[in-house]
Design a protein around this motif. Structure first.
Motif, short mmCIF file in Angstrom:
data_model
loop_
_atom_site.label_atom_id
_atom_site.label_comp_id
_atom_site.label_asym_id
_atom_site.label_seq_id
_atom_site.Cartn_x
_atom_site.Cartn_y
_atom_site.Cartn_z
N THR A 114 0.83 -1.21 0.00
CA THR A 114 0.00 0.00 0.00
C THR A 114 0.86 1.26 0.00
O THR A 114 0.61 2.20 -0.77
N ILE A 115 1.88 1.29 0.86
CA ILE A 115 2.76 2.45 0.92
C ILE A 115 3.50 2.65 -0.40
O ILE A 115 3.65 3.77 -0.90
N THR B 70 -1.65 17.16 1.17
CA THR B 70 -0.47 17.81 0.57
C THR B 70 -0.36 17.37 -0.88
O THR B 70 -0.69 16.24 -1.25
N ASN B 71 0.07 18.31 -1.72
CA ASN B 71 0.24 18.00 -3.15
C ASN B 71 1.53 18.66 -3.63
O ASN B 71 1.62 19.88 -3.67
N PRO B 72 2.56 17.88 -3.96
CA PRO B 72 2.55 16.42 -4.00
C PRO B 72 2.56 15.81 -2.60
O PRO B 72 2.88 16.48 -1.62
N LEU B 73 2.20 14.53 -2.56
CA LEU B 73 2.12 13.82 -1.28
C LEU B 73 3.47 13.84 -0.57
O LEU B 73 4.51 13.64 -1.20
N LYS B 74 3.45 14.07 0.74
CA LYS B 74 4.68 14.14 1.52
C LYS B 74 4.61 13.16 2.68
O LYS B 74 3.69 13.21 3.50
N PHE B 75 5.59 12.25 2.73
CA PHE B 75 5.66 11.28 3.82
C PHE B 75 6.33 11.90 5.05
O PHE B 75 7.20 12.77 4.92
N THR B 76 5.94 11.41 6.21
CA THR B 76 6.65 11.77 7.43
C THR B 76 7.94 10.96 7.50
O THR B 76 8.19 10.09 6.65
N ALA B 77 8.75 11.23 8.50
CA ALA B 77 10.00 10.48 8.66
C ALA B 77 9.71 9.00 8.84
O ALA B 77 10.40 8.13 8.29
N LEU C 81 8.53 3.22 3.61
CA LEU C 81 8.69 3.18 2.15
C LEU C 81 10.03 2.56 1.76
O LEU C 81 10.10 1.74 0.83
N GLN C 82 11.10 2.92 2.46
CA GLN C 82 12.41 2.31 2.20
C GLN C 82 12.36 0.80 2.41
O GLN C 82 12.93 0.03 1.63
N LEU C 83 11.67 0.38 3.46
CA LEU C 83 11.52 -1.06 3.72
C LEU C 83 10.77 -1.73 2.57
O LEU C 83 11.15 -2.83 2.12
N ALA C 84 9.71 -1.09 2.09
CA ALA C 84 8.93 -1.65 0.99
C ALA C 84 9.79 -1.80 -0.26
O ALA C 84 9.71 -2.82 -0.97
N GLU C 85 10.62 -0.80 -0.55
CA GLU C 85 11.47 -0.85 -1.75
C GLU C 85 12.53 -1.93 -1.65
O GLU C 85 13.02 -2.43 -2.67
#
Length: 306
Positions: free
Chosen positions: A9-10, A53-60, A66-70
């Motif tokens: 999902t992320i 927010t546009n563009p979408l902004k992730f928190t820390a 997201l790094q884990l997903a990649e």
């Protein structure tokens, strides 16, 4: 705490930029994905991205997920593909194309032995990629390509098969037939018979003509080895071919062969497959059968380890 569905999902959210588009990407609904994200945020104790927010902004925290997903999702996909390979290793199809057009002399016995070893694997030749087969491998239309054109790639594995001598083939009456070896200058007044591929892919150009800045007087492209040999015997041109491919004709006195260059010219042959398939058991078996068959049946070939 973090599940694979959360990672997907992320990743989809990062790729698409909105929850609605991420839901379309994952063939789900925006409400279902919103529920997943809120569930994970509750477990983490912090929002994953800043709303509206546009563009979408992730928190820390969201960036870490997201790094884990990649990192994890590609490994999951690779593992699933390998499991599928293992399931199909005892049956299926090996789709093959040959860029070395003299290879049938050793390849047919190799295929016969392969069929005895792997009777459930159907080996099919694809003739649509006769002179440029790597695009077919890249597109998934082929499983294996016999080629001399090795290059650096993270996507393909080039299994070394053997090296062999390339020689100039002439008629016995040709003026060049009496030379000890052929220089680039010797070919400037000759008609060179070649397969219909770019000159940059032909060893006689790469290692003899181009370094000396020479070119033959004329080039005729012929798509069959037998036709090339017939034209050579009729004194309609000369050709650079593997020595093992012309032994029979030389023994019959129909042609003469002369080394290319003072040190001779050796070419290399590889079997190219996709990286993830290189350790598939029946493909490894094809590699080994091809090597042993060629070394046992062809003259003037050597093992290749590079």
């Amino acid at each position: 705490m973090i599940e694979i569905k959360h990672l997907r999902t992320i990743k989809a959210l990062a790729q698409t930029g909105t929850l609605v588009k991420a839901a379309e990407w994952l063939h789900s609904t925006s409400s279902a994905l919103s529920h997943q994200i809120k569930e994970l945020e509750q477990r983490i104790g912090h929002p994953l991205y800043i709303r509206k927010t546009n563009p979408l902004k992730f928190t820390a925290e969201g960036e870490l997920v997201l790094q884990l997903a990649e990192q994890v999702l590609p490994k999951i996909q690779e593992t699933e593909s390998r499991i599928q390979d293992i399931r199909s290793q005892g049956q299926g199809q090996l789709r093959l194309a040959i860029e070395c057009h003299s290879c049938f002399q050793w390849l047919m016995p190799a295929i016969s032995q392969f069929h005895k070893t792997w009777p459930m694997i159907e080996l099919a030749f694809n003739t649509e990629y006769m002179f440029d087969a790597m695009p077919g491998l890249a597109d998934g239309e082929l499983d294996l390509v016999i080629t001399s054109d090795k290059f650096e790639s993270k996507d393909f594995h080039f299994e070394p098969l053997f090296s062999f001598e390339m020689v100039l083939v002439t008629s016995p009456e040709h003026l060049l037939a009496q030379k000890k070896f052929i220089s680039a200058e010797d070919l400037k007044q000759q008609t060179l018979l070649t397969y219909p591929v770019d000159a940059a892919r032909l060893d006689i150009y790469k290692y003899l003509l181009h370094p000396a800045n020479c070119a033959p007087k004329q080039v005729k492209r012929v798509d069959q080895t037998l036709m090339i040999l017939q034209m050579v015997t009729a004194n309609l041109g000369v050709a650079a071919l593997p020595s093992w491919a012309v032994v029979e004709y030389q023994q019959q006195g129909l042609i003469s062969t002369i080394p290319l260059g003072a040190q001779g010219l050796r070419s290399k042959l590889y079997a190219a497959v996709k990286q993830r398939q290189k350790n598939t058991p029946y493909i490894r078996s094809f590699f080994e059968i091809s090597k042993s068959t060629s070394l046992n049946n062809l003259s003037n070939v050597r093992p290749l380890n590079d």
